[in-house]
Design a protein around this motif. Sequence first.
Motif, PDB file in Angstrom:
ATOM      1  N   THR A   1       5.338  -6.012  21.371  1.00 45.86           N
ATOM      2  CA  THR A   1       6.120  -6.888  21.021  1.00 45.86           C
ATOM      3  C   THR A   1       6.940  -7.094  22.253  1.00 45.86           C
TER       4      THR A   1
ATOM      5  N   ASN B   1       1.759  -8.009  16.071  1.00 44.77           N
ATOM      6  CA  ASN B   1       0.584  -6.746  17.243  1.00 44.77           C
ATOM      7  C   ASN B   1       0.462  -5.632  16.571  1.00 44.77           C
TER       8      ASN B   1
ATOM      9  N   GLY C   1       6.463 -10.570  15.351  1.00 45.35           N
ATOM     10  CA  GLY C   1       5.567  -9.880  16.070  1.00 45.35           C
ATOM     11  C   GLY C   1       5.513  -7.871  15.936  1.00 45.35           C
ATOM     12  N   PHE C   2       6.151  -7.528  15.518  1.00 47.19           N
ATOM     13  CA  PHE C   2       5.263  -5.973  15.716  1.00 47.19           C
ATOM     14  C   PHE C   2       4.030  -5.654  14.359  1.00 47.19           C
TER      15      PHE C   2
ATOM     16  N   LEU D   1      11.284  -9.990  16.065  1.00 48.45           N
ATOM     17  CA  LEU D   1      11.309  -8.521  16.043  1.00 48.45           C
ATOM     18  C   LEU D   1       9.965  -8.207  15.375  1.00 48.45           C
TER      19      LEU D   1
END
Length: 141
Positions: free
Chosen positions: A90, A120, A116-117, A113
Amino acid sequence: MQKLILPFVSGFLASLFFREATLALLHAAQFIDASGFSTQPFVPLGLPEFLVNAFWSAIWAVPMAWLLRVSPSRPAPWVPAFVFGGLVLTAGMVFVVDPLRGIWPSGNMLPRLAMGFASNAMWGWGALVFMRALMSETVED
Protein backbone atom coordinates in the motif's frame (compact mmCIF):
# COMPACT_ATOMS: atom_id res chain seq x y z
CA MET A 1 14.47 -22.21 -7.09
CA GLN A 2 12.73 -21.82 -3.73
CA LYS A 3 14.46 -18.49 -3.08
CA LEU A 4 13.61 -16.61 -6.28
CA ILE A 5 11.32 -18.33 -8.76
CA LEU A 6 8.91 -19.84 -6.23
CA PRO A 7 8.19 -16.53 -4.44
CA PHE A 8 7.85 -14.79 -7.82
CA VAL A 9 5.29 -17.31 -9.07
CA SER A 10 3.53 -17.32 -5.69
CA GLY A 11 3.23 -13.53 -5.69
CA PHE A 12 1.86 -13.52 -9.23
CA LEU A 13 -0.74 -16.18 -8.43
CA ALA A 14 -1.65 -14.52 -5.12
CA SER A 15 -2.35 -11.28 -6.94
CA LEU A 16 -4.78 -13.02 -9.27
CA PHE A 17 -6.46 -15.34 -6.77
CA PHE A 18 -6.37 -13.26 -3.56
CA ARG A 19 -5.84 -9.54 -4.24
CA GLU A 20 -8.07 -9.21 -7.30
CA ALA A 21 -10.68 -11.55 -5.80
CA THR A 22 -10.76 -9.39 -2.64
CA LEU A 23 -11.35 -6.30 -4.78
CA ALA A 24 -14.10 -8.10 -6.67
CA LEU A 25 -15.79 -9.19 -3.43
CA LEU A 26 -15.58 -5.68 -1.95
CA HIS A 27 -17.08 -4.32 -5.18
CA ALA A 28 -19.86 -6.94 -5.13
CA ALA A 29 -20.66 -5.96 -1.54
CA GLN A 30 -20.80 -2.32 -2.73
CA PHE A 31 -18.05 -1.20 -0.36
CA ILE A 32 -15.82 0.15 -3.15
CA ASP A 33 -16.34 1.43 -6.69
CA ALA A 34 -13.30 -0.24 -8.24
CA SER A 35 -13.84 -3.82 -9.29
CA GLY A 36 -11.23 -6.57 -9.43
CA PHE A 37 -9.52 -7.65 -12.64
CA SER A 38 -9.46 -4.16 -14.14
CA THR A 39 -8.78 -4.36 -17.88
CA GLN A 40 -8.18 -0.63 -18.24
CA PRO A 41 -4.77 -0.05 -19.80
CA PHE A 42 -1.98 0.86 -17.39
CA VAL A 43 -0.88 4.32 -18.52
CA PRO A 44 2.73 3.96 -19.69
CA LEU A 45 2.57 0.33 -20.89
CA GLY A 46 -0.93 -0.21 -22.25
CA LEU A 47 -1.29 -3.60 -20.54
CA PRO A 48 -4.37 -4.40 -18.42
CA GLU A 49 -3.98 -3.11 -14.86
CA PHE A 50 -4.50 -6.50 -13.24
CA LEU A 51 -1.54 -7.98 -15.17
CA VAL A 52 0.75 -5.09 -14.24
CA ASN A 53 -0.35 -5.42 -10.60
CA ALA A 54 0.31 -9.17 -10.73
CA PHE A 55 3.82 -8.60 -12.12
CA TRP A 56 4.74 -6.04 -9.45
CA SER A 57 3.20 -8.22 -6.75
CA ALA A 58 5.38 -11.07 -7.97
CA ILE A 59 8.47 -8.89 -7.62
CA TRP A 60 7.44 -7.85 -4.07
CA ALA A 61 6.98 -11.49 -3.06
CA VAL A 62 10.74 -12.16 -3.39
CA PRO A 63 11.81 -9.67 -0.65
CA MET A 64 8.82 -10.74 1.45
CA ALA A 65 9.97 -14.37 1.36
CA TRP A 66 13.51 -13.27 2.22
CA LEU A 67 12.54 -10.89 5.05
CA LEU A 68 10.08 -13.31 6.63
CA ARG A 69 12.50 -16.21 6.12
CA VAL A 70 9.86 -18.47 4.60
CA SER A 71 11.00 -22.08 4.51
CA PRO A 72 9.41 -25.49 4.97
CA SER A 73 11.38 -26.11 8.17
CA ARG A 74 10.09 -22.98 9.95
CA PRO A 75 6.56 -22.17 11.12
CA ALA A 76 4.67 -20.08 8.59
CA PRO A 77 4.65 -16.33 9.46
CA TRP A 78 0.95 -15.74 8.71
CA VAL A 79 0.46 -12.44 10.54
CA PRO A 80 3.75 -10.88 9.34
CA ALA A 81 2.86 -11.81 5.74
CA PHE A 82 -0.56 -10.19 6.18
CA VAL A 83 1.02 -7.03 7.62
CA PHE A 84 3.83 -6.94 5.02
CA GLY A 85 1.35 -7.06 2.17
CA GLY A 86 -0.95 -4.50 3.73
CA LEU A 87 1.69 -1.95 4.69
CA VAL A 88 4.52 -2.30 2.16
CA LEU A 89 2.44 -2.73 -0.98
CA THR A 90 0.00 0.00 0.00
CA ALA A 91 2.86 2.42 0.79
CA GLY A 92 4.49 1.54 -2.53
CA MET A 93 1.21 2.23 -4.32
CA VAL A 94 0.60 5.58 -2.61
CA PHE A 95 4.16 6.97 -2.55
CA VAL A 96 5.79 5.44 -5.66
CA VAL A 97 3.42 4.08 -8.29
CA ASP A 98 0.67 6.70 -8.06
CA PRO A 99 3.03 9.72 -8.21
CA LEU A 100 4.69 8.17 -11.28
CA ARG A 101 1.23 8.08 -12.86
CA GLY A 102 0.49 11.69 -11.81
CA ILE A 103 -1.76 10.82 -8.85
CA TRP A 104 -0.52 12.63 -5.75
CA PRO A 105 -1.43 11.83 -2.13
CA SER A 106 -3.90 14.54 -1.15
CA GLY A 107 -7.32 15.01 0.37
CA ASN A 108 -9.13 12.26 2.23
CA MET A 109 -6.94 9.22 1.59
CA LEU A 110 -8.60 6.96 4.17
CA PRO A 111 -10.97 5.11 1.79
CA ARG A 112 -8.18 4.52 -0.72
CA LEU A 113 -5.75 3.41 1.99
CA ALA A 114 -8.32 1.08 3.58
CA MET A 115 -9.10 -0.54 0.23
CA GLY A 116 -5.39 -0.83 -0.56
CA PHE A 117 -4.56 -2.29 2.84
CA ALA A 118 -7.37 -4.87 2.68
CA SER A 119 -6.57 -6.12 -0.81
CA ASN A 120 -2.78 -6.04 -0.36
CA ALA A 121 -2.94 -7.73 3.04
CA MET A 122 -4.92 -10.55 1.46
CA TRP A 123 -2.22 -10.69 -1.24
CA GLY A 124 0.47 -11.14 1.44
CA TRP A 125 -1.48 -13.92 3.09
CA GLY A 126 -2.18 -15.54 -0.30
CA ALA A 127 1.45 -15.32 -1.38
CA LEU A 128 2.43 -17.21 1.76
CA VAL A 129 -0.30 -19.79 1.09
CA PHE A 130 1.12 -20.43 -2.39
CA MET A 131 4.73 -20.44 -1.17
CA ARG A 132 3.97 -23.01 1.51
CA ALA A 133 1.86 -25.12 -0.87
CA LEU A 134 4.52 -25.19 -3.61
CA MET A 135 7.60 -25.65 -1.41
CA SER A 136 9.37 -28.97 -1.27
CA GLU A 137 10.71 -30.35 1.97
CA THR A 138 14.27 -30.59 0.60
CA VAL A 139 16.29 -27.40 0.50
CA GLU A 140 18.15 -26.62 -2.74
CA ASP A 141 21.35 -24.61 -2.50
